[in-house]
Write a protein that holds these residues in place. Structure first.
Motif, PDB file in Angstrom:
ATOM      1  N   LEU A 155       0.830  -1.211   0.000  1.00  0.00           N
ATOM      2  CA  LEU A 155       0.000   0.000   0.000  1.00  0.00           C
ATOM      3  C   LEU A 155       0.865   1.261   0.000  1.00  0.00           C
ATOM      4  N   GLY A 156       1.974   1.223   0.758  1.00  0.00           N
ATOM      5  CA  GLY A 156       2.878   2.364   0.775  1.00  0.00           C
ATOM      6  C   GLY A 156       3.497   2.619  -0.589  1.00  0.00           C
ATOM      7  N   ALA A 157       3.945   1.532  -1.244  1.00  0.00           N
ATOM      8  CA  ALA A 157       4.507   1.672  -2.586  1.00  0.00           C
ATOM      9  C   ALA A 157       3.441   2.127  -3.584  1.00  0.00           C
ATOM     10  N   GLY A 158       2.220   1.583  -3.432  1.00  0.00           N
ATOM     11  CA  GLY A 158       1.128   1.995  -4.302  1.00  0.00           C
ATOM     12  C   GLY A 158       0.782   3.464  -4.124  1.00  0.00           C
ATOM     13  N   LEU A 159       0.903   3.944  -2.890  1.00  0.00           N
ATOM     14  CA  LEU A 159       0.624   5.350  -2.610  1.00  0.00           C
ATOM     15  C   LEU A 159       1.614   6.252  -3.347  1.00  0.00           C
ATOM     16  N   VAL A 160       2.875   5.884  -3.324  1.00  0.00           N
ATOM     17  CA  VAL A 160       3.894   6.658  -4.039  1.00  0.00           C
ATOM     18  C   VAL A 160       3.601   6.657  -5.541  1.00  0.00           C
ATOM     19  N   LEU A 161       3.228   5.491  -6.078  1.00  0.00           N
ATOM     20  CA  LEU A 161       2.911   5.382  -7.509  1.00  0.00           C
ATOM     21  C   LEU A 161       1.703   6.242  -7.872  1.00  0.00           C
ATOM     22  N   LEU A 162       0.677   6.208  -7.036  1.00  0.00           N
ATOM     23  CA  LEU A 162      -0.525   7.004  -7.311  1.00  0.00           C
ATOM     24  C   LEU A 162      -0.232   8.498  -7.271  1.00  0.00           C
ATOM     25  N   ILE A 163       0.620   8.932  -6.352  1.00  0.00           N
ATOM     26  CA  ILE A 163       0.997  10.345  -6.299  1.00  0.00           C
ATOM     27  C   ILE A 163       1.736  10.734  -7.577  1.00  0.00           C
ATOM     28  N   ALA A 164       2.604   9.850  -8.042  1.00  0.00           N
ATOM     29  CA  ALA A 164       3.330  10.113  -9.295  1.00  0.00           C
ATOM     30  C   ALA A 164       2.357  10.215 -10.468  1.00  0.00           C
ATOM     31  N   LEU A 165       1.389   9.303 -10.535  1.00  0.00           N
ATOM     32  CA  LEU A 165       0.400   9.333 -11.611  1.00  0.00           C
ATOM     33  C   LEU A 165      -0.469  10.590 -11.531  1.00  0.00           C
ATOM     34  N   LEU A 166      -0.796  11.005 -10.297  1.00  0.00           N
ATOM     35  CA  LEU A 166      -1.570  12.233 -10.121  1.00  0.00           C
ATOM     36  C   LEU A 166      -0.796  13.432 -10.657  1.00  0.00           C
ATOM     37  N   CYS A 167       0.497  13.487 -10.366  1.00  0.00           N
ATOM     38  CA  CYS A 167       1.315  14.600 -10.829  1.00  0.00           C
ATOM     39  C   CYS A 167       1.456  14.600 -12.348  1.00  0.00           C
ATOM     40  N   ILE A 168       1.444  13.423 -12.960  1.00  0.00           N
ATOM     41  CA  ILE A 168       1.605  13.329 -14.413  1.00  0.00           C
ATOM     42  C   ILE A 168       0.307  13.649 -15.138  1.00  0.00           C
ATOM     43  N   THR A 169      -0.806  13.098 -14.652  1.00  0.00           N
ATOM     44  CA  THR A 169      -2.078  13.211 -15.371  1.00  0.00           C
ATOM     45  C   THR A 169      -3.011  14.287 -14.826  1.00  0.00           C
ATOM     46  N   GLN A 170      -2.880  14.614 -13.538  1.00  0.00           N
ATOM     47  CA  GLN A 170      -3.788  15.541 -12.844  1.00  0.00           C
ATOM     48  C   GLN A 170      -5.240  15.064 -12.918  1.00  0.00           C
ATOM     49  N   ALA A 171      -5.425  13.757 -12.990  1.00  0.00           N
ATOM     50  CA  ALA A 171      -6.763  13.178 -13.086  1.00  0.00           C
ATOM     51  C   ALA A 171      -7.377  13.049 -11.689  1.00  0.00           C
TER      52      ALA A 171
END
Length: 258
Positions: free
Chosen positions: A169-185
């Motif tokens: 979950l911690g690793a997934g959280l980092v990935l989701l933050i990265a995706l948020l910064c890239i897509t702003q979705a």
């Protein structure tokens, strides 16, 4: 006007530091509380006089409702129940951080964090971290309150693969933050919040009720870091300073208690 607000914020920050110093010893705790109360009153008054404030009606209504509820709860709470009261209040700080991050995400122009129609990268990182830490603080504090209040069993709740799940979950959280910064979705923003909410629960349930005071101190630190993160989003220096003070002091206290 801006120079005066910066000066009063600085005075309030100094008063908060003096409050922490006073609370470090029983004999000076009363004076420390007075410093903190004066600092907070000064900070609120300064914020209300800023030109960015467009409507006082909702602010006053919120203060009356929140202050009234807080007063009633404080009057009914015994001294021995202060740890769970603090846990409950920390949960609200975390929830407030999530709400402010969501407001900034959906109306970035009002916060001055846009760049060519899109949200600035640094602002996305700040609000994502603030929302994530705030969500962890919210659910973690609710669990801590439940265990201290006896609403939830104080026994540790463990299962096979628990640490691996938390790590995932911690690793997934980092990935989701990265995706948020890239897509702003928006889907990734709310995915960050949901994963952080789950992580807050899973981090606290394996800890026994006897250790909850330490957890309350740790969550106090988390609430401070969440506030500091949102302070960057709001461009509010006092919120950054006080959040860092709470985060650092809570972390040190947790270490001492451990």
């Amino acid at each position: 006007m801006e120079t005066i607000s910066h000066l009063t914020y600085l005075i309030a920050a100094v008063l908060f530091i003096l409050a922490l110093r006073g609370l470090s010893h029983p004999q000076s705790a009363g004076q420390g509380l007075k410093f903190g109360m004066i600092g907070m009153a000064l900070a609120v008054a300064t914020t209300l006089t800023m030109p960015q404030v467009q409507s006082y009606s909702l602010i006053v209504l919120g203060i009356l409702i929140g202050g009234g509820i807080g007063y009633v709860i404080a009057q009914r709470t015994a001294m021995t129940a202060l740890p769970q009261l603090m846990a409950a209040f920390h949960s609200l700080v975390g929830l407030a951080a999530v709400c402010v991050a969501a407001a900034a995400f959906y109306n970035p122009s009002a916060f001055g964090i846009t760049n060519g129609g899109s949200i600035k990268l640094v602002s996305l990182i700040e609000m994502a971290l603030g929302a994530a830490v705030g969500a962890v603080t919210f659910t973690g504090s609710v669990i801590a309150w439940g265990k201290l209040e006896g609403r939830i069993s104080g026994k540790p709740v463990t299962f096979n693969g628990q640490h691996a799940l938390n790590a995932a979950l911690g690793a997934g959280l980092v990935l989701l933050i990265a995706l948020l910064c890239i897509t702003q979705a928006p889907v990734f923003f709310w995915a960050v919040v949901v994963v952080a909410l789950a992580l807050g629960v899973l981090m606290i349930i394996p800890i026994g009720g006897a250790d909850m005071p330490v957890i309350v101190s740790m969550l106090n630190s988390y609430s401070g870091w969440a506030a500091a993160g949102i302070g960057f989003t709001l461009h509010n220096n006092l919120l950054i300073i006080t959040g860092a003070l709470v985060g650092a002091s809570g972390a040190i206290l947790s270490y001492i208690m451990c």
